[in-house]
Write a protein that holds these residues in place. Structure first.
Motif, short mmCIF file in Angstrom:
data_model
loop_
_atom_site.label_atom_id
_atom_site.label_comp_id
_atom_site.label_asym_id
_atom_site.label_seq_id
_atom_site.Cartn_x
_atom_site.Cartn_y
_atom_site.Cartn_z
N UNK A 47 0.86 -1.27 -0.02
CA UNK A 47 -0.04 0.08 -0.02
C UNK A 47 0.82 1.21 -0.03
N UNK A 48 1.79 1.11 1.00
CA UNK A 48 2.69 2.44 0.93
C UNK A 48 3.60 2.59 -0.32
N UNK A 49 4.18 1.46 -0.92
CA UNK A 49 4.62 1.45 -2.38
C UNK A 49 3.72 2.17 -3.39
N UNK A 50 2.43 1.72 -3.41
CA UNK A 50 1.36 2.37 -4.40
C UNK A 50 1.20 3.70 -3.95
N UNK A 51 1.03 4.33 -2.95
CA UNK A 51 1.05 5.66 -2.57
C UNK A 51 2.11 6.37 -2.94
N UNK A 52 3.38 6.06 -3.03
CA UNK A 52 4.51 6.65 -3.20
C UNK A 52 4.65 6.47 -4.85
N UNK A 53 4.03 5.73 -5.29
CA UNK A 53 4.47 5.48 -6.75
C UNK A 53 3.38 6.44 -7.48
N UNK A 54 2.29 6.82 -6.62
CA UNK A 54 1.10 7.54 -7.29
C UNK A 54 -0.10 6.80 -7.88
N UNK A 55 0.08 5.46 -7.58
CA UNK A 55 -0.78 4.60 -8.42
C UNK A 55 -2.29 4.56 -7.61
N UNK A 56 -1.92 4.83 -6.17
CA UNK A 56 -3.28 4.78 -5.20
C UNK A 56 -2.97 5.93 -4.51
N UNK A 57 -4.29 6.36 -3.60
CA UNK A 57 -4.36 7.29 -2.77
C UNK A 57 -4.75 6.59 -1.39
N UNK A 58 -4.23 7.06 -0.41
CA UNK A 58 -4.86 6.61 0.87
C UNK A 58 -6.32 6.90 1.29
N UNK A 59 -6.82 6.14 1.85
CA UNK A 59 -8.14 6.36 2.47
C UNK A 59 -8.11 7.57 3.58
N UNK A 60 -9.25 8.23 3.69
CA UNK A 60 -9.13 9.11 4.79
C UNK A 60 -8.55 8.95 6.20
N UNK A 61 -9.12 7.70 6.73
CA UNK A 61 -8.38 7.39 7.96
C UNK A 61 -7.04 6.99 8.02
N UNK A 62 -6.49 6.68 6.69
CA UNK A 62 -5.37 6.40 6.42
C UNK A 62 -4.39 7.65 6.45
N UNK A 63 -5.03 8.82 5.66
CA UNK A 63 -4.45 9.88 5.75
C UNK A 63 -4.22 10.68 7.13
N UNK A 64 -5.24 10.45 7.87
CA UNK A 64 -4.89 10.82 9.26
C UNK A 64 -3.84 10.02 10.06
N UNK A 65 -3.73 8.86 9.85
CA UNK A 65 -2.67 8.17 10.35
C UNK A 65 -1.17 8.21 9.78
N UNK A 66 -1.21 8.89 8.64
CA UNK A 66 0.05 9.10 8.04
C UNK A 66 0.61 10.55 8.44
N UNK A 67 -0.37 11.38 8.60
CA UNK A 67 -0.32 12.72 9.37
C UNK A 67 0.54 12.52 10.79
N UNK A 68 -0.25 11.57 11.76
CA UNK A 68 0.35 11.43 12.92
C UNK A 68 1.76 10.63 12.77
N UNK A 69 1.64 9.82 12.00
CA UNK A 69 3.11 8.89 11.79
C UNK A 69 4.27 9.64 11.50
#
Length: 88
Positions: A47-69
């Motif tokens: 999932x992280x690989x897909x986000x960093x490659x621009x193939x997918x975007x995180x879901x809203x709850x995952x965005x919150x977790x990313x901001x925190x992490x």
């Protein structure tokens, strides 16, 4: 005649700020591998690989977790929300 920038956005060769670049740079700055970030977010490392490659975007709850992490600044969060809103 004005020289065309490589980024196509008038930034004169400076890389454009994107979610993809921000995510990858922040992860690396924190000394995390994709697997490490995935474990913090309780997602598969792909999932992280897909986000960093621009193939997918995180879901809203995952965005919150990313901001925190990754300890995004308030300015980064505002930019991220604005960017998401503009895509809709």
């Amino acid at each position: 005649m004005r020289k065309q920038s490589k980024t196509g956005d008038g930034s004169r060769g400076r890389p454009r700020k994107t979610f993809v670049s921000m995510l990858k740079n922040r992860r690396i700055d924190r000394g995390l591998e994709q697997q490490d970030l995935a474990a913090l977010l309780d997602v598969h490392y792909s999932a992280v690989s897909h986000w960093e490659a621009g193939r997918r975007t995180p879901a809203s709850h995952q965005l919150y977790d990313l901001v925190e992490a990754l300890d995004f600044s308030d300015a980064d969060v505002r930019w991220l929300l604005k960017t998401i809103a503009e895509k809709k």
